[in-house]
Scaffold this active site. Structure first.
Site, PDB file in Angstrom:
ATOM      1  N   PHE A 138       0.867  -1.188   0.000  1.00  0.00           N
ATOM      2  CA  PHE A 138       0.000   0.000   0.000  1.00  0.00           C
ATOM      3  C   PHE A 138       0.898   1.230   0.000  1.00  0.00           C
ATOM      4  CE2 PHE A 138      -2.575   3.492   1.275  1.00  0.00           C
ATOM      5  CZ  PHE A 138      -3.783   3.250   0.641  1.00  0.00           C
TER       6      PHE A 138
ATOM      7  N   ASP B  54       9.323   2.891   1.993  1.00  0.00           N
ATOM      8  CA  ASP B  54       8.135   3.664   2.342  1.00  0.00           C
ATOM      9  C   ASP B  54       7.906   3.487   3.838  1.00  0.00           C
ATOM     10  OD1 ASP B  54       5.628   4.629   2.916  1.00  0.00           O
ATOM     11  OD2 ASP B  54       4.678   3.838   1.108  1.00  0.00           O
TER      12      ASP B  54
ATOM     13  N   LYS C  13       2.539  11.118   7.266  1.00  0.00           N
ATOM     14  CA  LYS C  13       1.686  10.904   8.426  1.00  0.00           C
ATOM     15  C   LYS C  13       2.159  11.648   9.688  1.00  0.00           C
ATOM     16  CE  LYS C  13      -0.267   6.494   6.849  1.00  0.00           C
ATOM     17  NZ  LYS C  13      -1.627   6.834   6.474  1.00  0.00           N
TER      18      LYS C  13
HETATM   19  N1  PXG Z   1       2.359   4.562   2.110  1.00  0.00           N
HETATM   20  C1  PXG Z   1       1.933   3.887   3.196  1.00  0.00           C
HETATM   21  C2  PXG Z   1       2.788   2.801   3.769  1.00  0.00           C
HETATM   22  C3  PXG Z   1       0.706   4.227   3.778  1.00  0.00           C
HETATM   23  O1  PXG Z   1       0.284   3.568   4.861  1.00  0.00           O
HETATM   24  C4  PXG Z   1       0.416   5.930   2.077  1.00  0.00           C
HETATM   25  C5  PXG Z   1       1.639   5.546   1.560  1.00  0.00           C
HETATM   26  C6  PXG Z   1      -0.334   7.053   1.420  1.00  0.00           C
HETATM   27  O2  PXG Z   1      -0.393   8.176   2.241  1.00  0.00           O
HETATM   28  P1  PXG Z   1      -1.536   9.296   2.011  1.00  0.00           P
HETATM   29  O3  PXG Z   1      -1.138  10.412   2.907  1.00  0.00           O
HETATM   30  O4  PXG Z   1      -1.500   9.653   0.588  1.00  0.00           O
HETATM   31  O5  PXG Z   1      -2.850   8.668   2.405  1.00  0.00           O
HETATM   32  C7  PXG Z   1      -0.068   5.259   3.206  1.00  0.00           C
HETATM   33  C8  PXG Z   1      -1.419   5.643   3.735  1.00  0.00           C
HETATM   34  C9  PXG Z   1      -6.716   5.921   3.617  1.00  0.00           C
HETATM   35  C10 PXG Z   1      -5.673   5.143   4.332  1.00  0.00           C
HETATM   36  O6  PXG Z   1      -7.713   6.302   4.248  1.00  0.00           O
HETATM   37  C11 PXG Z   1      -4.330   5.367   4.086  1.00  0.00           C
HETATM   38  C12 PXG Z   1      -3.396   4.606   4.765  1.00  0.00           C
HETATM   39  C13 PXG Z   1      -3.796   3.668   5.667  1.00  0.00           C
HETATM   40  C14 PXG Z   1      -5.133   3.443   5.899  1.00  0.00           C
HETATM   41  C15 PXG Z   1      -6.087   4.197   5.240  1.00  0.00           C
HETATM   42  O7  PXG Z   1      -6.538   6.155   2.406  1.00  0.00           O
HETATM   43  N2  PXG Z   1      -2.043   4.711   4.583  1.00  0.00           N
END
Ligand code: PXG
Length: 400
Positions: free
Chosen positions: A141, A226, A256
């Site tokens: 992810f 990441d 985050k």
């Molecule tokens: N890499 C990792 C490992 C993540 O957990 C992202 C990239 C993307 O980050 P942004 O700030 O673009 O969301 C994540 C995000 C959601 C959601 O609601 C996002 C994450 C985990 C759970 C839910 O989109 N992780």
């Protein structure tokens, strides 16, 4: 004032239904606790997927936010501002990297790393133009942009959103042999999460990241980690790759918690030999590196350091694991994770969402991941006594 039912109904009517939130409407929070519109109190064990590692409304972060908001919020990168340099200086020092490129969301930072790796592939490695490949892992992810979902292995994230960008290959997570077999002369980078959080808190076999580091060096491939969810103390080290010796990436992605739970702040870090490839005009963002974000980012990094949150996550994580071992065995298949990033995989027929709803009724906020896993990832400022209370609630819902 509208009732929570009315607010939920309103959101159903006017908001895109791209989420299925649990039926609670939060209206204020402090530290590890949040309150709903009926003034019921909840222990936040999700922390906005690690973005709230400092807890809600951390005084130091809020003070920096308020002070900066009253002084200078945005300049665009057409001009310098007096906050970005100090922020990135501390960030680079803490991460032991030369240079950083500030962005806003995690997905933007991942996109940035992809662009950087491709440019490195063409200009340094000598990959023929437009033929660079990036290897990623099944179960990854990395965000929601069209390029990123194109190399997801999860139908829900990608179906109906093609055509997908070419240039990505997938290998099994945790299998260094597959990684080596997938590397070609056109491979620019290997992009990987130290722990696959969204895939259900999947921890790779010991030595995997160090093996990936070795293979990348051997084959002239960039290692991109990441650490958007695992970084900044969450797993019990400042960065999750530090659990292994010699797993330092060429390119590091953070997000985050970098924004202290109040503002989107992300960054890509790399050595000067890599970051130095980017020239004016080749990449950017209106809000990336803005003074408000920089002030918040700086305060967050200082708080994470001064409150020794990585050490706290290590100690409290050990304590939590110890306590969780006593949980109702028939309901639990496996408990895994690192520091305060924990997944409880359930054994029976009931979905993790059912358990999360039951926990909500007992005053615990958490979220299922992948149907059978309950995620426990509280703010790193949590106290042991609060973890005890959490374990009591888990015991109660798992016993039924
Ligand atoms: N890499 C990792 C490992 C993540 O957990 C992202 C990239 C993307 O980050 P942004 O700030 O673009 O969301 C994540 C995000 C959601 C959601 O609601 C996002 C994450 C985990 C759970 C839910 O989109 N992780």
């Amino acid at each position: 004032m509208a009732s929570s039912e009315q607010l939920i109904e309103q959101a159903r009517r006017v908001s895109a239904q791209n989420y299925a939130p649990l039926p609670v409407v939060l209206s204020r929070a402090h530290g590890v606790w949040a309150w709903d519109t009926d003034n019921r109190r909840y222990l936040d064990c999700l922390s906005a997927y690690s973005a709230l590692s400092l807890g809600h409304c951390h005084p130091r972060v809020i003070a920096a936010l308020a002070e900066q908001a009253a002084r200078l919020t945005l300049t665009s990168r057409a001009f310098h501002n007096d906050r970005m340099g100090p922020f990135l200086e501390l960030l680079c020092a803490q991460c032991e990297m030369d240079m950083a490129l500030p962005m806003n969301t995690g997905a933007e930072a991942v996109e940035t790393a992809i662009k950087l790796a491709r440019k490195w592939g063409y200009r340094v490695k000598g990959v023929p133009r437009d033929e660079a490949e990036i290897i990623a892992c099944r179960g990854n992810f990395h965000g929601r942009t069209t390029t990123i979902v194109g190399f997801s292995s999860e139908a829900a994230y990608k179906d109906d959103f093609g055509p997908y960008a070419p240039g990505f290959e997938l290998v099994d997570y945790g299998d260094a042999g597959q990684l080596e077999a997938a590397i070609t002369p056109r491979t620019a980078a290997f992009l990987v999460e130290p722990i696959q959080a969204e895939a259900g808190i999947r921890v790779p076999p010991a030595g995997y990241l160090a093996a990936a580091r070795r293979l990348c060096a051997q084959h002239n491939v960039l290692l991109i980690l990441d650490e958007i969810q695992t970084g900044l103390g969450r797993t019990g080290k400042f960065l999750a790759h530090q659990h292994e010796r010699d797993a330092k990436p060429d390119v590091l992605i953070l997000g985050k918690a970098l924004g202290g739970g109040v503002y989107p702040v992300s960054a890509v870090l790399a050595g000067a030999d890599i970051m130095g490839l980017l020239q004016p005009g080749e990449h950017g963002s209106t809000f990336g590196g803005n003074p408000l974000a920089a002030a918040v980012g700086l305060a967050s990094l200082e708080a994470i350091r001064d409150e020794r949150l990585a050490d706290r996550a290590a100690e409290l994580g050990d304590y939590l694991f110890e306590r969780l071992r006593t949980l109702a065995a028939p309901a639990v298949l496996e408990i895994r994770g690192r520091g305060l990033l924990v997944g409880i995989e359930l054994a029976g027929q009931r979905s993790a969402r059912d358990y999360c709803t039951a926990l909500l009724e007992r005053g615990v906020l958490t979220k299922d991941t992948h149907d059978k896993v309950i995620r426990i990832a509280p703010p790193l400022v949590i106290e042991a006594s609060e973890l005890d209370w959490l374990v009591e609630q888990l015991e109660a819902v798992l016993a039924h």
